[in-house]
Design a protein around this motif. Structure first.
Motif, short mmCIF file in Angstrom:
data_model
loop_
_atom_site.label_atom_id
_atom_site.label_comp_id
_atom_site.label_asym_id
_atom_site.label_seq_id
_atom_site.Cartn_x
_atom_site.Cartn_y
_atom_site.Cartn_z
N ARG A 93 -1.04 7.87 -9.19
CA ARG A 93 -0.42 6.81 -8.35
C ARG A 93 0.82 6.26 -9.04
O ARG A 93 1.85 6.05 -8.41
CB ARG A 93 -1.40 5.67 -8.08
N VAL A 100 -6.12 10.76 -3.26
CA VAL A 100 -7.42 10.49 -2.65
C VAL A 100 -8.46 10.67 -3.74
O VAL A 100 -8.46 11.71 -4.43
CB VAL A 100 -7.71 11.47 -1.48
N ARG A 151 -7.96 -2.01 -8.79
CA ARG A 151 -7.38 -2.86 -7.73
C ARG A 151 -5.89 -3.08 -7.96
O ARG A 151 -5.09 -2.96 -7.04
CB ARG A 151 -8.11 -4.20 -7.64
N GLY A 154 -3.77 -0.26 -6.99
CA GLY A 154 -3.79 0.09 -5.57
C GLY A 154 -4.46 1.42 -5.31
O GLY A 154 -4.17 2.08 -4.31
N HIS A 156 -7.37 3.62 -4.07
CA HIS A 156 -8.53 3.54 -3.17
C HIS A 156 -9.52 4.63 -3.55
O HIS A 156 -9.15 5.80 -3.66
CB HIS A 156 -8.10 3.69 -1.72
N VAL A 157 -10.76 4.23 -3.77
CA VAL A 157 -11.83 5.17 -4.09
C VAL A 157 -12.81 5.18 -2.93
O VAL A 157 -13.34 4.15 -2.54
CB VAL A 157 -12.56 4.76 -5.40
N THR A 158 -13.04 6.36 -2.36
CA THR A 158 -14.02 6.50 -1.29
C THR A 158 -15.36 6.83 -1.94
O THR A 158 -15.55 7.92 -2.48
CB THR A 158 -13.60 7.62 -0.31
N GLU A 159 -16.26 5.85 -1.89
CA GLU A 159 -17.57 6.00 -2.52
C GLU A 159 -18.57 6.62 -1.55
O GLU A 159 -18.30 6.72 -0.35
CB GLU A 159 -18.07 4.63 -2.99
#
Length: 180
Positions: A93, A100, A151, A154, A156-159
């Motif tokens: 990032r 992702v 955080r 920025g 984003h972690v898809t758990e």
């Protein structure tokens, strides 16, 4: 360093890696797949963080050389949100890549699974600043610090998302299809 002196760590035989990879952590069997953390045989937290950072930098350099492919949801898909995966995601990032992160359990689950109050040791100095702090502290504090860092970055972690397949795209289309 063990607080009560009951644990002694010394040099031993190098672990054999279950997978083969090059100096930039790219899989020798599947180009375009970069490896870091436990899969490389490096189970120390600081080693995993350093490898995640290195892998993300190698991916960034690879994409800069080859040019980014269009028509994808992301430049980088990170499988796992442990120390290596989080470090890779944060570095990617910071380098301007679309990232992702997919985690089958919860963010930093490998650290959360340590016993309550477990002291996490940092293992020495780092050659450069790393994306995740690895300081001597209890595991609960380490997880809190990592959550703040994620955080702030920025990321984003898809758990609760298990990756079930990664397939190279064929023909003239670069990249991979990731099934989760």
């Amino acid at each position: 360093r063990c607080p009560n002196g009951s644990l002694v760590i010394s040099e031993g035989e190098p672990l054999k890696s279950p997978v083969r990879f090059g100096p930039e952590l790219e899989s020798l069997e599947q180009p375009g797949v970069f490896l870091a953390g436990d899969v490389t045989g490096a189970s120390l937290i600081r080693s995993a963080v350093e490898q995640g950072d290195r892998a993300a930098r190698a991916v960034h350099a690879s994409l800069a050389r080859e040019g980014r492919a269009r028509g994808f949801d992301a430049d980088v898909v990170v499988v796992g949100a442990g120390p290596a995966g989080l470090a890779a995601g944060i570095t990617a990032r910071a380098l301007g890549l679309e990232v992702v992160v997919l985690e089958q359990a919860r963010l930093a689950e490998s650290i959360r699974a340590f016993p309550r109050g477990k002291l996490v040791l940092h293992g020495g100095d780092f050659p450069r600043e790393l994306p995740l702090v690895v300081e001597e502290c209890e595991k609960e504090e380490l997880v809190r610090r990592w959550l703040r860092t994620v955080r702030k970055a920025g990321l984003h972690v898809t758990e609760q998302t298990r990756v079930s397949g990664i397939t190279p795209r064929g023909g003239d289309r670069l990249g991979f299809t990731v099934e989760a």
